[in-house]
Design a protein around this motif. Structure first.
Motif, PDB file in Angstrom:
ATOM      1  N   THR A  65       7.815   2.257 -43.043  1.00  0.00           N
ATOM      2  CA  THR A  65       7.751   3.138 -44.213  1.00  0.00           C
ATOM      3  C   THR A  65       9.104   3.812 -44.407  1.00  0.00           C
ATOM      4  N   ARG A  99      13.536  23.733 -31.982  1.00  0.00           N
ATOM      5  CA  ARG A  99      12.201  23.966 -31.412  1.00  0.00           C
ATOM      6  C   ARG A  99      12.245  24.230 -29.918  1.00  0.00           C
ATOM      7  N   VAL A 133      15.623  11.591 -44.089  1.00  0.00           N
ATOM      8  CA  VAL A 133      14.949  12.765 -43.536  1.00  0.00           C
ATOM      9  C   VAL A 133      16.009  13.564 -42.798  1.00  0.00           C
ATOM     10  N   ASP A 135      12.257  20.556 -35.461  1.00  0.00           N
ATOM     11  CA  ASP A 135      12.009  19.524 -34.457  1.00  0.00           C
ATOM     12  C   ASP A 135      13.229  18.637 -34.253  1.00  0.00           C
ATOM     13  N   SER A 136      13.898  18.373 -35.355  1.00  0.00           N
ATOM     14  CA  SER A 136      14.933  17.337 -35.382  1.00  0.00           C
ATOM     15  C   SER A 136      16.006  17.640 -34.340  1.00  0.00           C
ATOM     16  N   GLU A 137      16.246  16.670 -33.475  1.00  0.00           N
ATOM     17  CA  GLU A 137      17.142  16.916 -32.352  1.00  0.00           C
ATOM     18  C   GLU A 137      18.605  16.827 -32.771  1.00  0.00           C
ATOM     19  N   LEU A 138      18.863  15.948 -33.666  1.00  0.00           N
ATOM     20  CA  LEU A 138      20.234  15.708 -34.077  1.00  0.00           C
ATOM     21  C   LEU A 138      20.407  16.153 -35.518  1.00  0.00           C
ATOM     22  N   TYR A 160       7.911  14.662 -30.678  1.00  0.00           N
ATOM     23  CA  TYR A 160       7.341  15.699 -31.530  1.00  0.00           C
ATOM     24  C   TYR A 160       6.761  15.059 -32.774  1.00  0.00           C
ATOM     25  N   PHE A 212       6.213  13.021 -39.457  1.00  0.00           N
ATOM     26  CA  PHE A 212       7.563  12.713 -39.005  1.00  0.00           C
ATOM     27  C   PHE A 212       7.588  12.797 -37.485  1.00  0.00           C
ATOM     28  N   THR A 219       9.951  12.924 -33.958  1.00  0.00           N
ATOM     29  CA  THR A 219      11.278  13.166 -33.389  1.00  0.00           C
ATOM     30  C   THR A 219      11.226  12.932 -31.894  1.00  0.00           C
ATOM     31  N   LYS A 220      12.071  12.015 -31.432  1.00  0.00           N
ATOM     32  CA  LYS A 220      12.236  11.792 -30.001  1.00  0.00           C
ATOM     33  C   LYS A 220      13.546  12.418 -29.551  1.00  0.00           C
ATOM     34  N   GLU A 268      17.196  11.478 -30.793  1.00  0.00           N
ATOM     35  CA  GLU A 268      17.113  10.466 -31.846  1.00  0.00           C
ATOM     36  C   GLU A 268      16.889  11.161 -33.180  1.00  0.00           C
ATOM     37  N   THR A 321      15.100  12.089 -36.655  1.00  0.00           N
ATOM     38  CA  THR A 321      13.708  12.173 -37.087  1.00  0.00           C
ATOM     39  C   THR A 321      13.410  10.993 -38.016  1.00  0.00           C
ATOM     40  N   ILE A 322      12.264  10.381 -37.803  1.00  0.00           N
ATOM     41  CA  ILE A 322      11.874   9.254 -38.663  1.00  0.00           C
ATOM     42  C   ILE A 322      10.525   9.529 -39.340  1.00  0.00           C
ATOM     43  N   VAL A 323      10.302   8.786 -40.412  1.00  0.00           N
ATOM     44  CA  VAL A 323       8.978   8.763 -41.032  1.00  0.00           C
ATOM     45  C   VAL A 323       8.092   7.913 -40.135  1.00  0.00           C
TER      46      VAL A 323
END
Lengths: 155, 155, 155
Positions: free
Chosen positions: A114, B42, B116, B143-146, C79, C106, C108-109, C112, C114-116
Motif C-alpha cells: 500500500t 516516543r 509519511v 513514533d517515527s525513529e528517523l 510501534y 503506520f 515504525t521499527k 527505520e 515509518t511505513i504504511v
C-alpha cells in the motif's frame, strides 16, 4: 451547530464509504444536480490558475464519469482508501456550510504494498436539501506533486 | 460535553489548517500566552527523558519560530499535510480539558512522491479563554525513529 | 443521536489509544464477553470467503492473545499508530449501532522510516452496556495485499 456537525461528518464519511467501495451511484448521489467537483494541484489553486486534473460541472458529468469507470476495462485496477481528518467549519450561511477537511488516500494494487497515493484537503460547499446534506461543490486541492500513473477513480 | 467536543475538534482542525497552510500567525494564535509546545520522540517520552526535538515555553517563542520560518531562505521547502484521528477526552476539569489525538503528517517535496513524514499522538491541555479554546500545552509524541533531514516546520 | 455519536467516537479513539500504547488489558476491556474480532483481507470479505488473518470468538480469546503478546519474546518489535476517519453510522437498533470507519495503521521499527502498514475499514457492532459502549463485533477489512512479515499485534 452540534447536530449540524454530526450531519456534516456523516456526509463526509458516506463519501469515503462510497468512493472506496467503488459504489459510483452512491457517490453521484452525494452531490447536487448542478454541483461542481474539481481535483486541483495545490500550486495551481494557490496561484488561482484554472488548470485541474479532473473537473466536472454537473451531476450529469459525474454520472458520465461513473459510467466510464464501470464500462472501461482497466488492466491495472487498484483499491483506494480515504482517511479524513475532522472537518473545519469555515463559514455558515442559511442553508449552506463551507468546510475544509484534510485527507489522505492510500492505493493498493494487486501484490504490491500500500502506498500514499494522494494527500490534500477538500474545500466543500455543503447545502441542505430535502434529502439531506449534499455537496454543491467539492474541490480536492492536493499537495502530492506526482501522480503515479493516471488517476482512474475520483479522489 | 457534546458542544464542547465539537469545539475541541474545531480547535484541532484549525491547527491543521494553519500549520499546513504555513499560516504561522494563525498557528501562534491557537496557543495561550504562557503555552508550552514540545515535539518529543516516543522513547524519550515513555522513559521520562527530557530531550525534545522542539521545545517552546511561551507564545513569544512560537512567534520567534514563526519569524524564523518566514525570514529564513530554505533551499528545500516542502508541503505538510496533517490527518488527525478523533480526539480522545482523557480528563475534564473546570476550564481545562486533556485530550489525546493520533496524527499522521505527510510531506511532499517538489517533484517527489508524498511520504509519511511523522506519525504519533498529540497530548493536549486545552483551556477555555474569552476568545475560545486554546492550547495551554501541546506535546507531540512521535513514533517515527528517523526524521528525514531536519524538521523546518512544527508538527 | 449527537450524544451517541460522541460516545461512539470516544470508543473508537479509546481503542486506538489502547492498541497503539500496547495496553492489551485496556484493549480487551473495550469488547463484550462474547465478542468477535476478525482481521480479513478485502478480497475474502467481498467474496464471502471465511478465511481470516486473525479471528477471535470471545473476550477469552482476546485475553489469550494479549497474554501471548506479553509473554513472547519478539526479536523485531515495532510501534503501531492508527489514524481513523470519522465513523459512518450504518444502522441503529435499540441498544446496538453498526458503524464503518476507515483506518490507516503506520508501523515504525527501530531505526527505520515509518511505513504504511495496513489500511482498510472497521465494520463494527457496538452495544450499550452498563459500563458504556463496547464492541460486540469488530471486523477489520484490509485493502493491503501484502503484510510485511507477520502481524504481531491486532489492528
Amino acid at each position: 451547530m452540534t447536530e449540524d456537525y454530526v450531519a456534516i461528518v456523516q456526509l463526509q464519511a458516506a463519501y469515503v464509504a462510497a468512493v472506496d467501495a467503488g459504489d459510483w451511484d452512491a457517490w453521484c448521489n452525494l452531490f447536487t444536480d448542478d454541483c461542481r467537483y474539481r481535483l486541483v494541484p495545490r500550486e495551481n489553486h494557490d496561484r488561482g490558475l484554472p488548470l485541474a486534473t479532473l473537473s466536472f460541472e454537473s451531476k450529469g458529468m459525474l454520472l458520465d464519469r461513473a459510467y466510464g469507470i464501470r464500462e472501461t476495462l482497466f488492466h491495472d485496477p487498484y483499491y483506494q482508501r480515504h482517511v479524513l481528518g475532522p472537518p473545519l467549519i469555515l463559514a455558515r450561511d442559511p442553508g449552506r456550510i463551507r468546510t475544509e477537511t484534510s485527507y489522505a488516500v492510500f492505493r493498493t494494487k494487486l501484490s504490491e504494498p500500500t502506498i500514499v497515493f494522494n494527500v490534500g484537503r477538500y474545500l466543500d460547499d455543503i447545502v441542505i436539501t430535502p434529502a439531506g446534506l449534499r455537496f454543491a461543490s467539492r474541490i480536492a486541492v492536493y499537495d502530492s506533486e506526482l501522480i503515479p500513473n493516471s488517476i482512474i477513480y475520483p479522489i
